[in-house]
Design an enzyme around this catalytic site. Sequence first.
Site, PDB file in Angstrom:
ATOM      1  N   GLY A  81       2.876  48.096 125.523  1.00  0.00           N
ATOM      2  CA  GLY A  81       3.450  49.511 125.062  1.00  0.00           C
ATOM      3  C   GLY A  81       4.150  50.050 126.176  1.00  0.00           C
ATOM      4  N   GLN A 137       5.982  58.878 127.929  1.00  0.00           N
ATOM      5  CA  GLN A 137       5.599  58.182 129.318  1.00  0.00           C
ATOM      6  C   GLN A 137       6.843  57.891 129.979  1.00  0.00           C
ATOM      7  OE1 GLN A 137       3.248  54.481 126.866  1.00  0.00           O
ATOM      8  NE2 GLN A 137       2.349  55.279 129.287  1.00  0.00           N
ATOM      9  N   CYS A 178      -3.874  51.967 130.399  1.00  0.00           N
ATOM     10  CA  CYS A 178      -2.500  52.795 130.084  1.00  0.00           C
ATOM     11  C   CYS A 178      -1.863  52.699 131.502  1.00  0.00           C
ATOM     12  CB  CYS A 178      -2.939  54.196 129.491  1.00  0.00           C
ATOM     13  SG  CYS A 178      -1.327  55.489 129.156  1.00  0.00           S
ATOM     14  N   LEU A 179      -0.181  52.487 131.592  1.00  0.00           N
ATOM     15  CA  LEU A 179       0.369  53.261 132.208  1.00  0.00           C
ATOM     16  C   LEU A 179       0.515  54.116 132.744  1.00  0.00           C
ATOM     17  CD1 LEU A 179       3.384  50.466 130.684  1.00  0.00           C
ATOM     18  CD2 LEU A 179       2.125  49.348 132.136  1.00  0.00           C
ATOM     19  N   HIS A 231      -2.823  52.823 120.419  1.00  0.00           N
ATOM     20  CA  HIS A 231      -2.638  53.284 121.708  1.00  0.00           C
ATOM     21  C   HIS A 231      -1.102  54.079 121.367  1.00  0.00           C
ATOM     22  CE1 HIS A 231      -3.517  53.236 126.031  1.00  0.00           C
ATOM     23  NE2 HIS A 231      -1.933  53.673 125.682  1.00  0.00           N
ATOM     24  N   GLU A 232      -0.417  53.384 121.247  1.00  0.00           N
ATOM     25  CA  GLU A 232       1.773  54.222 121.712  1.00  0.00           C
ATOM     26  C   GLU A 232       0.956  55.685 120.346  1.00  0.00           C
ATOM     27  OE1 GLU A 232       2.823  53.317 124.225  1.00  0.00           O
ATOM     28  OE2 GLU A 232       1.204  51.509 124.298  1.00  0.00           O
ATOM     29  N   HIS A 288      -0.214  58.250 121.518  1.00  0.00           N
ATOM     30  CA  HIS A 288       0.155  59.315 123.064  1.00  0.00           C
ATOM     31  C   HIS A 288       1.823  59.997 122.780  1.00  0.00           C
ATOM     32  CE1 HIS A 288       0.216  57.498 126.907  1.00  0.00           C
ATOM     33  NE2 HIS A 288      -0.002  56.074 126.300  1.00  0.00           N
TER      34      HIS A 288
END
Length: 225
Positions: free
Chosen positions: A74, A79, A132-133, A174-175, A178
């Site tokens: 995702g 991000q 998480c990236l 999660h996304e 963000h």
Amino acid sequence: MTADGAARDAALRNLVERALGWADEHDGIMPIVAAGDPVLRTPADTFDGQLEDALLCRLIDSMRATMKAAPGVGLAAPQVGIPLRLAVLEDSAPVDPDVALARERTPLPFRVIVNPSYTAIGAREASFYEGCLSVPGYQAVVNRSAAIRLQGFDERGEVLDEEVTGWPARIVAHETDHLDGILYLDRAETRSLATHQAVAGLWDQPSPEHAAGALGFRLGSGRRG
Ligand code: ZN
């Protein structure tokens, strides 16, 4: 539209063009913003047509390429430095069957969510390591609702209103978090924090039960063992 609004939209388009220009010179991949950047802590703007279709399409393509290259399942627009309520998701669920079963990790075909929100359905929670990236190198256990109602739109403006369960629900939550300036660490059991190496070496069991005992953190209610 006010003059302020027009200037804001122009600034946003400019930001997107610059990010895509950078990607054009780097195999279509945009740089991923890491924790500490305010763009990850600021609620993103509602998408209301600030980007014309062709530009939106190019942004989505580049976000998808960036997510796949990372690799991740995702990626939210903040991000890549774009403060818009937009995220891409895709999970082919390449894990062993025991892990897939315990984590309810079913494949999630590529999709785009625009202006998403979610609410819990029922009380059952699932507790698993996630990463998480934008927080490279680490993972932590997050107790999340096992089922959620996702509302919003897709990239074509079609209304979304659906129940999402299991690992895909975790990805959606999660996304979407963000887009509200929330990182998974805000919701994590902080005592579970572990490097990727520690997770791979010690805590790669289907569920984080052993990690909870050894590290001293709580698992959510109703978790499937
Ligand atoms: Zn993330």
